[in-house]
Scaffold this motif. Structure first.
Motif, PDB file in Angstrom:
ATOM      1  N   UNK A 119       0.815  -1.217   0.000  1.00  0.00           N
ATOM      2  CA  UNK A 119       0.000   0.000   0.000  1.00  0.00           C
ATOM      3  C   UNK A 119       0.851   1.270   0.000  1.00  0.00           C
ATOM      4  N   UNK A 120       2.158   1.138  -0.068  1.00  0.00           N
ATOM      5  CA  UNK A 120       3.033   2.306   0.021  1.00  0.00           C
ATOM      6  C   UNK A 120       3.070   3.093  -1.286  1.00  0.00           C
ATOM      7  N   UNK A 121       3.153   4.409  -1.165  1.00  0.00           N
ATOM      8  CA  UNK A 121       3.422   5.242  -2.329  1.00  0.00           C
ATOM      9  C   UNK A 121       4.913   5.174  -2.636  1.00  0.00           C
ATOM     10  N   UNK A 122       5.287   5.584  -3.834  1.00  0.00           N
ATOM     11  CA  UNK A 122       6.702   5.549  -4.199  1.00  0.00           C
ATOM     12  C   UNK A 122       7.550   6.470  -3.318  1.00  0.00           C
ATOM     13  N   UNK A 123       7.123   7.723  -3.036  1.00  0.00           N
ATOM     14  CA  UNK A 123       7.940   8.571  -2.153  1.00  0.00           C
ATOM     15  C   UNK A 123       8.105   7.986  -0.751  1.00  0.00           C
ATOM     16  N   UNK A 124       7.046   7.403  -0.213  1.00  0.00           N
ATOM     17  CA  UNK A 124       7.115   6.779   1.114  1.00  0.00           C
ATOM     18  C   UNK A 124       8.080   5.598   1.082  1.00  0.00           C
ATOM     19  N   UNK A 125       7.944   4.748   0.072  1.00  0.00           N
ATOM     20  CA  UNK A 125       8.813   3.585  -0.049  1.00  0.00           C
ATOM     21  C   UNK A 125      10.270   3.999  -0.203  1.00  0.00           C
ATOM     22  N   UNK A 126      10.519   5.073  -0.928  1.00  0.00           N
ATOM     23  CA  UNK A 126      11.891   5.538  -1.148  1.00  0.00           C
ATOM     24  C   UNK A 126      12.549   5.927   0.173  1.00  0.00           C
ATOM     25  N   UNK A 127      11.785   6.565   1.047  1.00  0.00           N
ATOM     26  CA  UNK A 127      12.332   6.949   2.352  1.00  0.00           C
ATOM     27  C   UNK A 127      12.588   5.704   3.199  1.00  0.00           C
ATOM     28  N   UNK A 128      11.620   4.793   3.240  1.00  0.00           N
ATOM     29  CA  UNK A 128      11.757   3.584   4.052  1.00  0.00           C
ATOM     30  C   UNK A 128      12.954   2.753   3.594  1.00  0.00           C
ATOM     31  N   UNK A 129      13.081   2.541   2.299  1.00  0.00           N
ATOM     32  CA  UNK A 129      14.132   1.672   1.769  1.00  0.00           C
ATOM     33  C   UNK A 129      15.504   2.330   1.770  1.00  0.00           C
ATOM     34  N   UNK A 130      15.527   3.657   1.805  1.00  0.00           N
ATOM     35  CA  UNK A 130      16.803   4.355   1.756  1.00  0.00           C
ATOM     36  C   UNK A 130      17.306   4.836   3.093  1.00  0.00           C
TER      37      UNK A 130
END
Length: 286
Positions: A119-130
């Motif tokens: 359910x993550x947006x791309x900007x949210x996922x980018x922060x989590x993964x980075x």
């Protein structure tokens, strides 16, 4: 004229999905009589990027693959291959779960700290993964977005997600990212087979205090329960573990707000906590 330095590496197509993709891309491009630069101009990228993908130095994206299929008339070959390539970019310990998730008929997830990856947006996922390592971040984000294609398939799984209220308040990436993420959760209400509940702070002690977990159910395969620690994931079809996970999940659903009330809470937090008030630098959020 070819791009210097990108044709020197010969690939073993059996080495990995990425190598196979690059090998087939070079073969199809050369069969079409196109240089790197010529194909790049057709699919709106540089010849250098084409060369990097052909030599497995760069991970292709889905949009790129669809354009290449159209340009080379490859009948969806690269659109099919890119799913395997992106899945191979997931951590090795997570790949078996991702393969099972893609086949599941029912997905039940409890998340204590973060929005579920589906359910993550791309900007949210980018922060989590980075958070700890930005190396290969684009590929890892693309892999996470690729997982979400399960929600768009012709017969999608029934998905039920319970989020701790803490997830809504944990500011990941700043207010703009959070506002977009919570808006996305509300937009997902358009799917009749996907439900989101919020477990409120007032639930106090609950069966999810030991951490996040997921249950996958299948039409033919054995059901599984999946948990993670900070090192790797753990997947099991052990009957006792499944029973315990199912009971815990039932209690979480019962303690959580109903779906409509959960949506109202998400909307309220989105406006009150991540609304259009200026950021500290004075710029608005709209």
């Amino acid at each position: 004229m070819e791009v210097v330095g990108v044709r020197s590496r010969e690939l073993d197509p059996s080495a990995s999905p990425l190598d196979y993709y690059g090998y087939e891309l070079r073969r199809a491009r050369e069969a079409a009589g196109l240089t790197l630069a010529q194909l790049g101009s057709i699919v709106f990228c540089t010849g250098s990027l084409i060369g990097q993908i052909e030599t497995a130095m760069k991970v292709p994206q889905r949009e790129f693959s669809e354009r290449v299929d159209a340009a080379l008339g490859t009948d969806g070959l690269f659109s099919r291959l890119v799913g395997l390539v992106l899945r191979s970019q997931l951590p090795s310990w997570f790949q078996p779960y991702a393969e099972m998730e893609a086949k599941a008929a029912y997905i039940s997830s409890f998340q204590a700290q973060l929005v579920d990856g589906l359910l993550q947006t791309e900007p949210y996922a980018r922060v989590v993964l980075g958070t700890r390592d930005e190396a290969g971040l684009d590929a890892r984000v693309a892999a996470r977005m690729e997982r979400q294609r399960v929600l768009e398939r012709e017969q999608p799984p029934a998905v039920w997600v319970v989020l701790s209220e803490a997830v809504l308040h944990q500011e990941v990436g700043g207010r703009e990212v959070m506002r977009g993420q919570l808006a996305h959760l509300l937009d997902l209400q358009k799917y009749t087979w996907l439900d989101i509940q919020v477990l409120p702070f007032k639930a106090r002690a609950h069966t999810g205090l030991t951490g996040s977990f997921c249950l996958l159910r299948f039409e033919k395969d054995a059901d599984i329960v999946y948990t993670e620690d900070f090192v790797q994931g753990h997947m099991t079809a052990n009957p006792e573990a499944l029973k315990e996970g199912s009971v815990r999940y039932d209690h979480l659903q019962a303690a959580a707000h109903p779906v409509d009330d959960s949506a109202a809470l998400i909307a309220r937090v989105m406006e009150e906590r991540y609304g259009n008030d200026p950021e500290p630098d004075g710029h608005g959020m709209a």
